[in-house]
Design an enzyme around this catalytic site. Sequence first.
Site, PDB file in Angstrom:
ATOM      1  N   ASP A 179     -71.926  78.074  65.358  1.00  0.00           N
ATOM      2  CA  ASP A 179     -72.286  76.675  65.151  1.00  0.00           C
ATOM      3  C   ASP A 179     -71.339  75.779  65.951  1.00  0.00           C
ATOM      4  O   ASP A 179     -70.164  76.106  66.139  1.00  0.00           O
ATOM      5  CB  ASP A 179     -72.198  76.351  63.658  1.00  0.00           C
ATOM      6  CG  ASP A 179     -73.137  75.243  63.246  1.00  0.00           C
ATOM      7  OD1 ASP A 179     -74.091  74.958  64.007  1.00  0.00           O
ATOM      8  OD2 ASP A 179     -72.945  74.665  62.169  1.00  0.00           O
ATOM      9  N   GLU A 211     -75.043  77.664  69.402  1.00  0.00           N
ATOM     10  CA  GLU A 211     -75.678  76.413  68.959  1.00  0.00           C
ATOM     11  C   GLU A 211     -75.142  75.295  69.853  1.00  0.00           C
ATOM     12  O   GLU A 211     -74.060  74.767  69.647  1.00  0.00           O
ATOM     13  CB  GLU A 211     -75.361  76.163  67.481  1.00  0.00           C
ATOM     14  CG  GLU A 211     -76.128  74.991  66.881  1.00  0.00           C
ATOM     15  CD  GLU A 211     -75.347  73.690  66.937  1.00  0.00           C
ATOM     16  OE1 GLU A 211     -75.957  72.665  67.309  1.00  0.00           O
ATOM     17  OE2 GLU A 211     -74.154  73.687  66.621  1.00  0.00           O
ATOM     18  N   ASP A 251     -81.421  70.980  59.997  1.00  0.00           N
ATOM     19  CA  ASP A 251     -81.063  69.563  60.119  1.00  0.00           C
ATOM     20  C   ASP A 251     -82.239  68.681  60.521  1.00  0.00           C
ATOM     21  O   ASP A 251     -82.091  67.458  60.600  1.00  0.00           O
ATOM     22  CB  ASP A 251     -79.944  69.386  61.152  1.00  0.00           C
ATOM     23  CG  ASP A 251     -78.578  69.745  60.600  1.00  0.00           C
ATOM     24  OD1 ASP A 251     -78.392  69.687  59.375  1.00  0.00           O
ATOM     25  OD2 ASP A 251     -77.685  70.087  61.396  1.00  0.00           O
TER      26      ASP A 251
END
Length: 266
Positions: free
Chosen positions: A62, A109, A162
């Site tokens: 991430d 990511e 998200d």
Amino acid sequence: FQLDSDMKPTAVAGCPPDAFSEDGQFWGNPLYDWDYMKKDGYSWWMNRIGYSAKLYDVVRIDHFRAFSAYYSIPAKDKTAKNGKWVKGAGLDFFKEAEKKLGKLNIIAEDLGTIDDDVRTLLKATGFPGMKVLQFAFDPESESSYLPHNIDKNCVVYTGTHDNDTIIGYVKDAPANQVKFMKEYLRIGENESVNWAVIRSALATSADTVILQMQDFLGLDNSARINTPATSGDNWQWRIGKGCVNDWLAQIIKDYTKLYYRLPKEK
């Protein structure tokens, strides 16, 4: 970590003001002390990634962009407005990881504030990045997320945790974006938008496509997982009883077969 003599953070993580939040996002967690970590070969990280690689087929890193530069906010602040970008561990970290752990199966990511330095780092690692179709449909610019611009070495998502669901996105997105999306994907008046977007994701050249169950079910934003920069009502959606059934399974199988995404039979 970047702590003072009382073990209190001197600077904390977050991200700058953006479309989600005019104050930015003040996460408050301490930042890594990369200079210290480099001295012992990033042993803390090697242990963490090495163990994760034993648990999972693929490890997603991430906020990959922070290995190029991370956003540092003074710990005494209340918002992220006064933060600054600081150089991260860079390619040296990933060379060390490959030397100690071997070739790693990692997804980077690479969303958010991306610049040429991040793109160069991603290319140097060889890791696949992420493409989110909900970010693609700005009629004023040719987005790298548009299906025709997506290359093989990446992972395509209709949306992540998200993002809104596809149906929620169509309801709340700017009208010109929705219009462009429908024209680009050639969505007819009576066609389900969620299935059109799912098909477009599956039809890309990307090695991997990840689709949300909410989009298979055609749910609105009441089924959204997370809204960035908010707290309290996130991560609460649960799939209803009976939603996973043979009818849906057959449709998913037919689509994955149509776009040659079924595992090859041995």
